[in-house]
Design an enzyme around this catalytic site. Structure first.
Site, mmCIF file in Angstrom:
data_model
loop_
_atom_site.group_PDB
_atom_site.id
_atom_site.type_symbol
_atom_site.label_atom_id
_atom_site.label_comp_id
_atom_site.label_asym_id
_atom_site.label_seq_id
_atom_site.Cartn_x
_atom_site.Cartn_y
_atom_site.Cartn_z
ATOM 1 N N ASP A 171 0.813 -1.215 0.000
ATOM 2 C CA ASP A 171 0.000 0.000 0.000
ATOM 3 C C ASP A 171 0.850 1.269 0.000
ATOM 4 O O ASP A 171 2.068 1.223 0.205
ATOM 5 C CB ASP A 171 -0.961 -0.004 1.201
ATOM 6 C CG ASP A 171 -0.283 -0.423 2.515
ATOM 7 O OD1 ASP A 171 0.961 -0.415 2.563
ATOM 8 O OD2 ASP A 171 -1.000 -0.736 3.468
ATOM 9 N N ASP A 190 -7.794 -2.406 14.220
ATOM 10 C CA ASP A 190 -9.171 -2.704 13.808
ATOM 11 C C ASP A 190 -9.235 -3.914 12.873
ATOM 12 O O ASP A 190 -10.252 -4.166 12.243
ATOM 13 C CB ASP A 190 -9.813 -1.473 13.138
ATOM 14 C CG ASP A 190 -9.089 -1.045 11.864
ATOM 15 O OD1 ASP A 190 -8.083 -1.698 11.479
ATOM 16 O OD2 ASP A 190 -9.532 -0.062 11.237
#
Ligand code: GLP
Length: 260
Positions: A67, A136
């Site tokens: 990413d 998360d």
């Protein structure tokens, strides 16, 4: 999933580095998927040491990073390109043309993402993907609710990820909200996955990944569907696992021929 619990992150880094070095020695033109964040730093230090002291050769290895932030120039201190060069590529013998990192400055994100997927296919697919995990449960930057079949694309970061990563940005206005990330479908196609998670702040995400239901709200849980996923943990990140004793016993009693 193979759950490998080590006493601390250093021991975990050594296990991951041995897996990667073993792959490169068996297959010198291996294709690696690489991650950023603070978690893989120890692994990268160990790979650099192996390159310097043991001659681990990256000259034919191809890499694809997961990413990158949209809008950060390649030399921005917080760009993942700069992170990768400072922490790994400047210290090993990877030819620059074999290094692939999403371009956060592209003016055509969809076309870039398609080309990135094509480049992975052209390289023969990823042999081993290194992953961290967000608090998360995100992998790469695939935030909760990401399609489990997603491909490389633009994503918007959650407030939780923005606040987790805010510590890296001196000026909060410079922290991008958008990123390019390999998709979960892209990650799942890699032939082997090595996920690292260290520290108590990852314990909940780890237990939901390993022992919870597979669901898009905990993206890493999709690894339950991967036939060759290894999770390398320390005692702190493993603290919430109901079956921790069983995983420890399995790893301690692994037959020699199966060892990394
Ligand atoms: C970042 C990266 C992920 C990384 C995660 C955890 O947002 N995009 O690839 O796994 O967050 O970061 P850290 O290792 O610093 O906890």
């Amino acid at each position: 999933m193979e759950i490998i619990i080590q006493s601390d992150s250093q021991a975990g880094d050594a296990v991951a580095a041995r897996m990667i070095a073993g792959l490169i020695r068996r297959k010198p033109d291996a294709v690696l998927g690489l991650a950023t964040g603070s978690t893989p730093l120890g692994l990268y230090r160990e790979l650099v040491r192996m390159h310097r002291e043991e001659g681990l050769d990256f000259s034919r290895v191809t890499t694809f990073n997961l990413d990158e932030y949209i809008g950060l120039a390649p030399d921005h201190p917080q760009s993942y390109r700069r992170f990768m060069f400072e922490n790994l590529f400047n210290h090993i013998n990877s030819p620059v043309e074999r290094i692939h990192i999403p371009d956060g400055m592209t003016d055509d994100v969809p076309a870039f993402c398609e080309a990135y997927e094509q480049a992975i296919r052209d390289a023969g697919g990823i042999d081993l993907q290194v992953l961290g995990i967000g608090t998360d449960g995100h992998v790469g930057f695939n935030e909760p609710s990401s399609s489990l079949a997603s491909r490389t694309r633009i994503k918007t970061l959650t407030r939780q990820t923005l606040s987790d990563n805010a510590r890296f940005f001196e000026n909060p206005d410079e922290q991008p909200h958008h990123v390019i990330t390999m998709g979960i479908g892209t990650i799942m196609e890699s032939r082997q996955v090595v996920m690292l998670a260290f520290g108590a702040n990852k314990a909940e995400a780890v237990s939901r990944t390993v022992e919870g239901p597979v669901c898009a709200m905990m993206p890493a849980s999709v690894l339950q569907f991967h036939s060759k996923a290894h999770l390398i943990l320390d005692d702190a990140s493993a603290a919430g696992l109901a079956k921790a004793d069983y995983y420890r016993w399995v790893y301690a009693n692994k037959p020699d021929w199966q060892r990394h």
